[in-house]
Design an enzyme around this catalytic site. Structure first.
Site, PDB file in Angstrom:
ATOM      1  N   LYS A 106     -10.169   3.292 -12.874  1.00  0.00           N
ATOM      2  CA  LYS A 106      -9.344   2.234 -12.733  1.00  0.00           C
ATOM      3  C   LYS A 106      -9.774   1.746 -11.033  1.00  0.00           C
ATOM      4  CE  LYS A 106      -5.366   3.589 -10.656  1.00  0.00           C
ATOM      5  NZ  LYS A 106      -4.815   3.063  -9.672  1.00  0.00           N
ATOM      6  N   ASN A 107      -9.605   2.533 -10.164  1.00  0.00           N
ATOM      7  CA  ASN A 107     -10.018   2.412  -8.756  1.00  0.00           C
ATOM      8  C   ASN A 107     -10.962   1.477  -8.320  1.00  0.00           C
ATOM      9  OD1 ASN A 107      -7.364   3.134  -8.274  1.00  0.00           O
ATOM     10  ND2 ASN A 107      -7.728   4.966  -7.344  1.00  0.00           N
TER      11      ASN A 107
ATOM     12  N   ARG B   9      -0.444  -2.669  -5.287  1.00  0.00           N
ATOM     13  CA  ARG B   9      -0.836  -2.963  -3.863  1.00  0.00           C
ATOM     14  C   ARG B   9      -2.631  -3.357  -3.821  1.00  0.00           C
ATOM     15  NH1 ARG B   9       1.588  -0.728   0.150  1.00  0.00           N
ATOM     16  NH2 ARG B   9      -0.263  -0.299   1.175  1.00  0.00           N
TER      17      ARG B   9
ATOM     18  N   CYS C  96       5.329   1.898  -0.742  1.00  0.00           N
ATOM     19  CA  CYS C  96       4.611   2.580  -1.877  1.00  0.00           C
ATOM     20  C   CYS C  96       5.587   3.599  -2.280  1.00  0.00           C
ATOM     21  CB  CYS C  96       3.077   2.889  -1.782  1.00  0.00           C
ATOM     22  SG  CYS C  96       2.938   4.424  -1.524  1.00  0.00           S
TER      23      CYS C  96
ATOM     24  N   ARG D 149       2.073   3.007   3.531  1.00  0.00           N
ATOM     25  CA  ARG D 149       0.895   2.521   3.475  1.00  0.00           C
ATOM     26  C   ARG D 149       0.412   1.371   4.002  1.00  0.00           C
ATOM     27  NH1 ARG D 149      -0.869   3.452  -2.762  1.00  0.00           N
ATOM     28  NH2 ARG D 149      -2.990   3.218  -2.004  1.00  0.00           N
ATOM     29  N   PRO D 150      -0.047   1.670   5.251  1.00  0.00           N
ATOM     30  CA  PRO D 150      -0.178   0.412   6.109  1.00  0.00           C
ATOM     31  C   PRO D 150      -1.517  -0.454   5.624  1.00  0.00           C
ATOM     32  CG  PRO D 150      -0.766   2.403   7.268  1.00  0.00           C
ATOM     33  CD  PRO D 150      -0.113   2.778   5.886  1.00  0.00           C
ATOM     34  N   VAL D 151      -1.536  -1.694   6.133  1.00  0.00           N
ATOM     35  CA  VAL D 151      -2.737  -2.508   5.973  1.00  0.00           C
ATOM     36  C   VAL D 151      -3.421  -3.085   7.135  1.00  0.00           C
ATOM     37  CG1 VAL D 151      -2.274  -3.212   3.375  1.00  0.00           C
ATOM     38  CG2 VAL D 151      -1.211  -4.601   5.282  1.00  0.00           C
ATOM     39  N   ASP D 152      -3.042  -2.462   8.264  1.00  0.00           N
ATOM     40  CA  ASP D 152      -3.253  -2.934   9.576  1.00  0.00           C
ATOM     41  C   ASP D 152      -4.902  -3.038   9.997  1.00  0.00           C
ATOM     42  OD1 ASP D 152      -3.119   0.007   9.395  1.00  0.00           O
ATOM     43  OD2 ASP D 152      -3.647   0.082  11.449  1.00  0.00           O
ATOM     44  N   LEU D 153      -5.490  -2.089   9.241  1.00  0.00           N
ATOM     45  CA  LEU D 153      -7.065  -2.033   9.188  1.00  0.00           C
ATOM     46  C   LEU D 153      -7.532  -3.301   8.545  1.00  0.00           C
ATOM     47  CD1 LEU D 153      -7.843   1.710   8.805  1.00  0.00           C
ATOM     48  CD2 LEU D 153      -7.913   0.531  10.555  1.00  0.00           C
TER      49      LEU D 153
ATOM     50  N   ASP E   9      -5.975  12.184  -4.699  1.00  0.00           N
ATOM     51  CA  ASP E   9      -5.480  11.706  -6.373  1.00  0.00           C
ATOM     52  C   ASP E   9      -5.279  12.955  -7.316  1.00  0.00           C
ATOM     53  OD1 ASP E   9      -4.998   9.149  -5.035  1.00  0.00           O
ATOM     54  OD2 ASP E   9      -6.884   8.276  -5.880  1.00  0.00           O
TER      55      ASP E   9
ATOM     56  N   ILE F 238      -4.243  13.071   3.953  1.00  0.00           N
ATOM     57  CA  ILE F 238      -4.595  11.545   3.660  1.00  0.00           C
ATOM     58  C   ILE F 238      -3.233  10.982   3.618  1.00  0.00           C
ATOM     59  CG2 ILE F 238      -5.521   9.640   2.358  1.00  0.00           C
ATOM     60  CD1 ILE F 238      -7.406  11.552   3.399  1.00  0.00           C
TER      61      ILE F 238
ATOM     62  N   ARG G  22       0.013   2.815 -15.666  1.00  0.00           N
ATOM     63  CA  ARG G  22      -0.883   2.268 -14.772  1.00  0.00           C
ATOM     64  C   ARG G  22      -2.233   2.775 -14.774  1.00  0.00           C
ATOM     65  NH1 ARG G  22       1.900   1.373  -9.195  1.00  0.00           N
ATOM     66  NH2 ARG G  22      -0.015   0.410  -8.911  1.00  0.00           N
TER      67      ARG G  22
END
Ligand code: EPZ
Length: 432
Positions: free
Chosen positions: A22-23, A94, A118, A123-127, A312, A334, A404
């Site tokens: 999936k990922n 996400r 989440c 779960r930041p997206v700053d990067l 995971d 993590i 999912r």
């Protein structure tokens, strides 16, 4: 809504088959937007997240052909004319945020909803955003949306450092960098198999990427990428989940064969921890055999980036530790809050407590079936595993989380001897 009903104590026997990852499939689909010809991706799992991302892609005017049963998608972005990813879809998944890099790379502009929180915490997206700025984009926030534009309609490339290492941000920046005007250097890039697979597909399309599989990626932007046919890799987290299932539910001395596996993608830490439990492990190409031991040994773990122990698989490992006799610890580095499964396992009699970013487990205690609630994808499957070793019946509610990321898991487990079935229910019905 659906729930899974598991009657514990049945042994796992025979064979299990791993689906496509999936990922990895999700960013491979995003790569399909980077060219104006048909891109065929094989071995796509039939999952809710895949159908959600398909919709995200279709919003842009891209056509996607293929049915879930075929496990193949053909993405044709020749008529991509709406560089947007709406909140209604991004909030469901996400990974839709991959549209930021893909749309910026392909069209020089993107309007992508911010994903928000989440299931288990921030779960930041700053990067991702800083990365796009470093490649030459101007980025503004507008009513919950990230609006990004490349000066002159094309990203220029640049130097980006990821701290901490991030799978998603590395891939997103890569999606932008491969079609940029100049060179980009990605430092402290993630080396998870998902990133390596993306690089390999992009290379086949004509992208110039050096350092694949290392922490520094050098990308020389090209003017166009060519259509390609690519085969997705097997799902490493499903493989790890099945290995744990075999170790806790198999019959000692009787191996279980897991097909279409890529154990290398699990990383050394998981494989070493697994063999330290006493479980037998024989790797033979893409088949692996797992034999349950007479008694599992408790093996403490610490999650980390690849090739460290995958976060995971942390929830599933906790169930293995609940069966092993003795005390152990799970240290989550993590996502320090990713312990939503513990209170549910507690309801089943598992003796575990969370202290900060660690869970302490006293294994070998009686585990009893009851009703438990899925809270996120990996937590849900850990509850199914717990149900397999519990006394009596376990009802795992809200399995849409599990759907999912695990393709027909109840069918796969039932074919291997587990007493498990899917049942529809009304969560808000009054008790009898
Ligand atoms: C991917 O998420 C996976 N999702 C996750 O799988 C997985 O848990 C995670 O990688 C770690 O392996 C997909 O591939 C779709 P990260 P991602 O960016 O890319 C911090 C599952 O169950 N960070 O590598 O979002 C972050 O908070 C899931 O299938 C920032 O600080 O994870 C975390 O501590 C859920 N800023 C660390 O980096 C950022 O901008 C690693 O996260 C981005 C991340």
């Amino acid at each position: 809504m659906d729930k899974l009903v598991v009657r514990g104590g049945q042994p796992l026997i025979g064979d299990l088959h791993v689906s496509g990852s999936k990922n990895t499939a999700l960013p491979l689909m995003a790569i399909g937007l980077l060219t104006d010809g048909p891109v065929t991706i094989n071995h796509i799992p039939d999952l809710k997240d895949i159908s959600t991302f398909r919709k995200v892609i279709e919003v842009t005017g891209t056509t996607v052909i293929g049915s879930p049963e075929e496990h193949r998608l053909v993405i044709n972005a020749a008529s991509l004319d709406r560089p947007e990813a709406p909140y209604e879809l991004v909030k469901r998944m996400r990974a839709s945020f991959y549209m930021l890099g893909a749309l910026l790379g392909r069209t020089g502009q993107a309007r992508v909803s911010l994903p928000g929180g989440c299931d288990w915490g921030p779960r930041p997206v700053d990067l991702h955003i800083e990365g796009m700025k470093s490649l030459g984009a101007t980025v503004e926030l507008d009513a919950g949306y990230v609006v990004a534009r490349a000066n002159g309609g094309r990203l220029s490339g640049g130097r980006v450092r990821f701290e901490p290492s991030s799978v998603g941000a590395t891939i997103n920046v890569l999606l932008g960098a491969v079609l940029a005007k100049g060179e980009s250097v990605l430092e402290n890039a993630a080396i998870e198999p998902d990133v390596v697979e993306c690089c390999q597909m992009l290379r086949l399309m004509g992208a110039q990427i050096d350092g694949i599989g290392t922490r520094t990626l050098h990308v020389q932007g090209v003017d166009r990428l060519e259509p390609v046919t690519y085969t997705n890799c097997p799902d490493r987290i499903e493989l790890g989940t099945f290995m744990i299932a075999a170790a806790i539910s198999g019959v000692p001395g009787k191996p279980i064969t897991i097909h279409h596996a890529n154990p290398e993608h699990l990383g050394t830490a998981f494989l070493e921890s697994f063999t330290r439990t006493g479980a037998g492990l024989i790797i033979n190409g893409d088949k692996i055999q797992v034999t349950a031991p007479e008694e599992l040994r408790p093996v403490s773990i610490r999650t980390d980036v690849y090739p460290g122990f995958p976060t995971d698989l942390q929830a599933q490992w906790t169930v293995l530790l609940a069966k092993a006799v003795g005390n152990s610890k799970v240290h989550e580095t993590i996502y320090p809050d990713r312990f939503k499964h513990i209170p549910e396992l507690h309801r089943m009699g598992v003796n575990a407590i969370v202290v900060g970013d660690e869970a302490v487990i006293e294994g070998g205690k009686r585990i009893q079936g009851t009703s438990v609630m899925s809270t996120d994808l990996r937590a849900s499957v850990s509850l199914v595993l717990a149900g397999m070793i519990a006394e009596g019946e376990t009802q795992v509610l809200r399995v849409y989380h599990l759907d999912r990321g695990y393709e027909r898991v109840e069918e796969k487990l039932a074919n291997a001897g587990i007493d498990i079935k899917r049942v529809r229910y009304d969560e808000w019905a009054d008790p009898d």
